[in-house]
Design a protein around this motif. Structure first.
Motif, PDB file in Angstrom:
ATOM      1  N   HIS A  35       0.510  -0.744   0.211  1.00 41.71           N
ATOM      2  CA  HIS A  35      -0.030   0.051   0.097  1.00 41.71           C
ATOM      3  C   HIS A  35       1.507   1.038  -0.116  1.00 41.71           C
ATOM      4  CE1 HIS A  35      -3.200  -2.436   1.517  1.00 41.71           C
ATOM      5  NE2 HIS A  35      -2.809  -3.199   1.771  1.00 41.71           N
TER       6      HIS A  35
ATOM      7  N   ASP B 117       1.158  -5.405   3.414  1.00 40.96           N
ATOM      8  CA  ASP B 117       0.584  -6.579   3.681  1.00 40.96           C
ATOM      9  C   ASP B 117       1.154  -7.351   4.404  1.00 40.96           C
ATOM     10  OD1 ASP B 117      -1.886  -5.619   1.575  1.00 40.96           O
ATOM     11  OD2 ASP B 117      -0.883  -7.011  -0.170  1.00 40.96           O
TER      12      ASP B 117
ATOM     13  N   LEU C 155      -2.490  -4.698   9.496  1.00 40.55           N
ATOM     14  CA  LEU C 155      -3.138  -3.534   8.779  1.00 40.55           C
ATOM     15  C   LEU C 155      -4.039  -2.225   9.423  1.00 40.55           C
ATOM     16  CD1 LEU C 155      -1.258  -2.015   6.792  1.00 40.55           C
ATOM     17  CD2 LEU C 155      -3.876  -2.969   4.427  1.00 40.55           C
TER      18      LEU C 155
ATOM     19  N   SER D 147      -6.706  -5.774   7.191  1.00 42.05           N
ATOM     20  CA  SER D 147      -6.098  -6.015   6.741  1.00 42.05           C
ATOM     21  C   SER D 147      -5.490  -7.441   8.339  1.00 42.05           C
ATOM     22  CB  SER D 147      -5.819  -7.044   6.053  1.00 42.05           C
ATOM     23  OG  SER D 147      -4.854  -6.034   6.047  1.00 42.05           O
TER      24      SER D 147
END
Length: 364
Positions: free
Chosen positions: A2, A25, A32, A70
């Motif tokens: 990201h 990730d 995250l 996540s």
């Protein structure tokens, strides 16, 4: 991977900058988190000034709340969608402190394994293992504590460091209880929280000591029953006078939220016989314990304690304090002096340095 905006300190003493960073990730045991709010703490300024270590560039920010986006393999503590407050002491569960049932003293706390980086691949050092002046950050799942999702992120995120340190210094380390007399030396963010914690515990007298009348007024709003401006009065004599009922020779608990030799010495002599001193203000490495006759240490009895992060256990303390906040019994909103953007952190450092705010909070 990201790419997000974040506040980075590239070199010692240089103004911070807004950078695009890479956030991986989550891997095994990681989470995250989409950050919603993050307080501007003195510790972030210490990182920028090289006062903690020289592992530049730093990804600043650590007093944060947000939503888990996540999680990695094996994570069971939290799930995507959970509203969490971040902490910098994810307990290991296996060290000698954890084994003896005192995880708040964990000697092997941990952070995310993977590294966040600048666009060119340069590894970032996240402040206190968090790095939350960012749209998203990667942490160990144990650094996430699920709390009431209806709570205001700007307020409860402050439990991530300074407010928890102060409240915990009173409730956990100092064991302040109903009817206790308490003095708090230094009424910045941590000291003001110690005042609030003492009032929450039912202390009969809560004496706020500071050099700044603005901070003393703020302490009164959080539950201080008495204030002492130490530019006008000797704080030790004032505390003894205020607590002089029934022959008391000082306060039951004196909390040093400054962390200087002179304030620690004041705390030592301002406590009653068999009273407790709690050091929660962080001293610099060059500071030493002031000269005190050993007979005074013996003769006054009691306890001399240091408070690590308010001796808190996030999984126990954060949800409880957020519930008290939601019930209107703990005014965490009072600690939020202003809400700002990512680009305002440098200005917030100046305001903090001049004592103009308890906390500026970055809203993301």
């Amino acid at each position: 991977m990201h790419q997000v905006r974040a506040v980075v300190a590239r070199s010692k003493g240089a103004p911070v900058s807004i950078e695009t960073i890479n956030v991986p990730d989550p891997g095994p045991g990681e989470a995250l988190v989409a950050v919603q709010a993050c307080g501007v703490c003195h510790t972030d300024l210490h990182y920028r000034e090289g006062g903690i270590n020289d592992e530049f560039p730093f990804l600043l920010g650590h007093e944060a709340a947000g939503v888990v986006e996540s999680v990695g393999e094996g994570v069971t503590e939290v799930a995507p969608g959970d509203f969490v407050v971040l902490n910098w002491r994810a307990v290991c569960g296996d060290c000698r402190a954890c084994d003896r049932g005192e995880p708040w003293y964990c000697f092997a706390t941990h952070n995310a394994t993977q590294k966040m980086t600048l666009e060119d691949g340069t590894e970032l050092s996240p402040a206190l293992g968090i790095g939350a002046f960012a749209e998203k950050t990667l942490v160990a799942a144990g650094q996430c504590t699920k709390v009431d999702p209806e709570a205001r992120a700007a307020a409860v995120g402050l439990l991530g460091c300074g407010v928890m340190a102060g409240i915990g210094a009173a409730l956990n380390t100092g064991a302040v209880g109903r009817g206790s007399t308490v003095a708090v030396i230094g009424c910045g963010g941590v000291g003001a929280a110690a005042v609030a914690g003492s009032a929450l515990a039912g202390a009969s007298k809560v004496i706020a000591v500071d050099l700044d009348d603005r901070k003393l007024e703020g302490a009164k709003a959080l539950g201080a029953t008495h204030t002492v401006n130490s530019t006008d009065r000797d704080p030790v004599a004032a505390i003894k006078e205020i607590c002089g009922d029934n022959g008391a020779d000082g306060a039951d608990v004196v909390i040093d939220a400054v962390g200087r030799p002179e304030t620690w010495k004041q705390a030592f002599y301002a406590r009653d016989l068999a009273g407790t001193v709690v050091l929660v203000g962080v001293p610099t490495p060059d500071m030493t314990v002031p000269e005190i006759p050993l007979i005074d240490v013996f003769g006054r009895g009691g306890a001399l304690k240091s408070s690590w992060y308010g001796d808190c256990l996030p999984s126990r303390d954060f949800p409880m304090l957020v519930d008290l906040y939601r019930q209107g019994r703990l005014d965490l909103d009072a600690f939020v002096s202003e809400e700002i953007g990512l680009g305002d952190v440098e200005t917030a450092f100046e305001k903090m340095h001049h004592g103009d705010v308890l906390r500026s909070v970055v809203i993301i």
